[in-house]
Design a protein around this motif. Structure first.
Motif, PDB file in Angstrom:
ATOM      1  N   SER A 185       0.844  -1.202   0.000  1.00  9.26           N
ATOM      2  CA  SER A 185       0.000   0.000   0.000  1.00  9.26           C
ATOM      3  C   SER A 185       0.874   1.244   0.000  1.00  9.26           C
ATOM      4  O   SER A 185       2.068   1.194   0.359  1.00  9.26           O
ATOM      5  CB  SER A 185      -0.876   0.024   1.259  1.00  9.26           C
ATOM      6  N   PHE A 186       0.282   2.345  -0.414  1.00 13.67           N
ATOM      7  CA  PHE A 186       0.972   3.623  -0.306  1.00 13.67           C
ATOM      8  C   PHE A 186      -0.021   4.670   0.192  1.00 13.67           C
ATOM      9  O   PHE A 186      -1.103   4.823  -0.373  1.00 13.67           O
ATOM     10  CB  PHE A 186       1.550   4.061  -1.662  1.00 13.67           C
ATOM     11  N   ASP A 187       0.346   5.350   1.256  1.00 13.62           N
ATOM     12  CA  ASP A 187      -0.504   6.405   1.811  1.00 13.62           C
ATOM     13  C   ASP A 187       0.125   7.741   1.396  1.00 13.62           C
ATOM     14  O   ASP A 187       1.164   8.152   1.927  1.00 13.62           O
ATOM     15  CB  ASP A 187      -0.512   6.232   3.344  1.00 13.62           C
ATOM     16  N   GLY A 188      -0.507   8.377   0.400  1.00  9.77           N
ATOM     17  CA  GLY A 188       0.079   9.571  -0.212  1.00  9.77           C
ATOM     18  C   GLY A 188       0.151  10.753   0.730  1.00  9.77           C
ATOM     19  O   GLY A 188       1.097  11.543   0.667  1.00  9.77           O
ATOM     20  N   ILE A 189      -0.835  10.912   1.613  1.00 13.71           N
ATOM     21  CA  ILE A 189      -0.826  12.083   2.495  1.00 13.71           C
ATOM     22  C   ILE A 189       0.261  11.932   3.550  1.00 13.71           C
ATOM     23  O   ILE A 189       1.058  12.841   3.793  1.00 13.71           O
ATOM     24  CB  ILE A 189      -2.210  12.290   3.137  1.00 13.71           C
ATOM     25  N   ASN A 190       0.341  10.746   4.134  1.00 11.33           N
ATOM     26  CA  ASN A 190       1.380  10.531   5.151  1.00 11.33           C
ATOM     27  C   ASN A 190       2.731  10.178   4.549  1.00 11.33           C
ATOM     28  O   ASN A 190       3.746  10.194   5.250  1.00 11.33           O
ATOM     29  CB  ASN A 190       0.943   9.422   6.103  1.00 11.33           C
ATOM     30  N   GLN A 236       4.100   0.532   2.351  1.00 12.09           N
ATOM     31  CA  GLN A 236       4.241  -0.735   3.083  1.00 12.09           C
ATOM     32  C   GLN A 236       4.541  -1.821   2.062  1.00 12.09           C
ATOM     33  O   GLN A 236       3.802  -1.983   1.087  1.00 12.09           O
ATOM     34  CB  GLN A 236       2.963  -1.074   3.831  1.00 12.09           C
ATOM     35  N   TRP A 253       3.784   7.479  -7.701  1.00 18.17           N
ATOM     36  CA  TRP A 253       2.868   8.103  -6.731  1.00 18.17           C
ATOM     37  C   TRP A 253       3.404   9.471  -6.274  1.00 18.17           C
ATOM     38  O   TRP A 253       3.030   9.972  -5.208  1.00 18.17           O
ATOM     39  CB  TRP A 253       2.682   7.193  -5.521  1.00 18.17           C
ATOM     40  N   THR A 310       2.029   2.245  11.445  1.00 16.64           N
ATOM     41  CA  THR A 310       2.237   3.390  10.557  1.00 16.64           C
ATOM     42  C   THR A 310       2.129   4.690  11.349  1.00 16.64           C
ATOM     43  O   THR A 310       2.030   5.770  10.777  1.00 16.64           O
ATOM     44  CB  THR A 310       1.220   3.387   9.390  1.00 16.64           C
TER      45      THR A 310
END
Ligand code: FAD
Length: 486
Positions: free
Chosen positions: A116-121, A125, A142, A199
């Motif tokens: 996964s990739f959390d763009g804001i944070n 992973q 991304w 995270t």
């Protein structure tokens, strides 16, 4: 010789066993993608390192497809007291991923999913077996970046980078991988899965255990997943390639770069003429003196930022100032991304090109800047009676990290009469200047015996040994590596 060393190991780790045919069958049941062959050639890739300096005799490579399979393999090997060598991309320089004898190799190459990739944070992973360059490319799509980069990126894996606490070219900007790891999943020697995959950027509850595994070279546990900080991709990236005529000028140019470029300074690398003369046999060097020869020293300066005009203004001021004061005598500025990559290619090809020239004695040391380059000339004097021997240098000078390399041209194996003039002198010299004998490559099976002698005091080594005993009481993980035997 390896067999002899292994028998020595077995005396040290007297409880360890050689794996039997029955063990192979059981391990294949637990990790069906494992490779077990009687034919040595098929396992050679895993039993040899790229430097050609280390080789093992393992007859099984376990290639688990999941954390559960890693856990099952370790649980079994721990019960049977069989040595296990974790291996990622096998690009390490100190033989850490190569068995000493016939230990089981545990390759993480099949653990290669990006989850996964959390763009804001800015957190990715992924599994530990993802190749660094693959992760860089995916994360770039991304609009983010992986905060480490190194010449081996096409082969090394993020789990190997974590286990060696890899440094690389952007250490100055982003800090070590330590400072960018937000969560980890690790399997302990007895098969326990330690879920530290948070995270949360901030968490001050209890010991921060994940950091123990960073740089522990596979001796405390096997890293299987990571949550990694990925900053925003810079929208402006510039690279200048400058020539200097003395190492003093390299240092003054570095000081100027810090002064003028401030927060956009991302990398500052140095190479000497001796290494570029080698590189020039295979690559075009884009900056030569009036005689068409390489200059004495080169630096590569990179800026990264979010505003092209602002960054370019700073860069121009820096270049003007350093040229006016003759700290840099010549220079070029990359005009597009292709030129940026071409300049980096010069720097990154130092390692593979010198390898093709002859036997390499490789040293990765930290030294204070005021004596950083002296060792190169000291070594040239010491080795002057060998006409085929050349001392070539490059490094992350901004971090005080020198890659001192001694090539014995045309020779492809160690010559004792050469080596005895280099070691232990190079280590003694380094510690006499309060440097480090291993700035980023670690200890492996190459420098583990020097830990107590040239790196850490007795109390520190004792704490390290206690940690090892508590995490891996049977000593199955990477036996005879990292820690000194006595
Ligand atoms: P491997 O070589 O497979 O393993 C390295 C160590 O980690 C071994 O001890 C192994 O047992 C352990 N290990 C591997 N995977 C795991 C795991 N999942 N869990 C626990 N332990 C594990 N290094 C730098 O720091 N900076 C540089 O700039 C740099 N440049 C390089 C340039 C070139 C051309 C080359 C060939 C090497 C360079 N290196 C550099 C050294 C090397 O690439 C790094 O040490 C890299 O991080 C190793 O990653 P790997 O995946 O190849 O690990």
């Amino acid at each position: 010789q390896n067999r002899f060393q292994f028998q020595k190991t077995f005396r040290l780790f007297s409880t360890l066993q050689s794996p039997t045919e029955q063990d192979f069958q059981e391990l294949v049941k637990r990790a069906p993608s494992s490779l077990v062959v009687n034919h040595w050639e098929e396992l050679e890739k895993y039993n040899k390192d790229w430097t050609g300096n280390y080789s093992g005799k393992s007859r099984i490579v376990c290639r688990p497809n999941s954390t559960k399979e890693v856990s099952s393999i370790l649980e079994y090997c721990n019960e049977r007291k069989i040595g296990v060598v974790p291996q990622a991309g096998n690009t390490g320089v100190v033989g850490g991923s190569i068995p000493i004898g016939d230990e089981v190799i545990l390759s993480i190459e099949k653990l290669n999913q990006i989850h996964s990739f959390d763009g804001i944070n800015g957190i990715v992973q992924c599994d530990a077996g993802v190749v660094l360059q693959t992760l860089q490319e995916k994360v770039a799509a991304w609009d983010a970046l992986v905060p480490i980069d190194l010449g081996a990126k096409g082969t090394c894996m993020i789990g190997g980078n974590i286990a060696t606490n890899a440094g690389g070219q952007y250490y100055y900007r982003f800090g070590s991988i330590h400072s960018n790891i937000i969560g980890l999943e690790v399997v302990l020697a007895d098969g326990t899965i330690l879920d530290l995959m948070s995270t949360n950027r901030k968490d001050n509850t209890g010991y921060d255990l994940k950091h123990l595994f960073v740089g522990s070279e596979g001796t405390l546990g096997v890293v299987t997943k990571v949550a990694l900080n990925c900053p925003r991709l810079p929208s402006s990236r510039n690279v200048a390639f400058l020539a200097c005529d003395s190492f003093q000028s390299v240092c003054e140019t570095l000081a100027k770069a810090k002064e003028h470029l401030g927060e956009v300074l991302a990398a500052f690398e140095f190479m000497d003429k001796a290494v570029l003369d080698q590189v020039a046999t295979e690559k075009r060097i884009p900056l030569l003196n009036d005689n068409g020869e390489n200059y004495d020293f080169y630096v590569l300066v990179e800026t990264q930022g979010s505003n092209e005009d602002h960054d370019m203004q700073k860069l121009e001021l820096f270049l003007e100032s350093t040229m006016e004061s003759s700290q840099a005598v010549d220079g070029i500025l990359a005009q597009d991304m292709k030129q940026v990559l071409d300049i980096w290619e010069i720097r990154e090809s130092c390692n593979p090109i010198i390898k093709s020239k002859g036997y390499n004695y490789k040293y990765d040391i930290s030294l204070p800047l005021d004596c950083y380059y002296d060792i190169a000339n000291v070594m040239r004097d010491r080795l002057s009676k060998f006409p085929t021997v050349e001392v070539v240098n490059w490094g992350h000078v901004i971090d005080g990290n020198l890659h001192l390399n001694i090539i014995d041209k045309g020779e492809f194996k160690v010559r004792e009469e050469v080596k005895e003039l280099i070691e232990p002198f190079v280590f003694e010299y380094t510690i006499s200047k309060k440097g480090s004998i291993s700035a980023e490559h670690g200890l492996g099976q190459c420098k583990n015996e020097y830990l107590g002698k040239y790196a850490k005091d007795a109390a520190t080594v004792a704490v390290m040994k206690n940690l090892k005993q508590s995490f891996d009481p049977n000593g199955i993980l990477n036996p005879s590596k990292f820690l000194p035997s006595l």
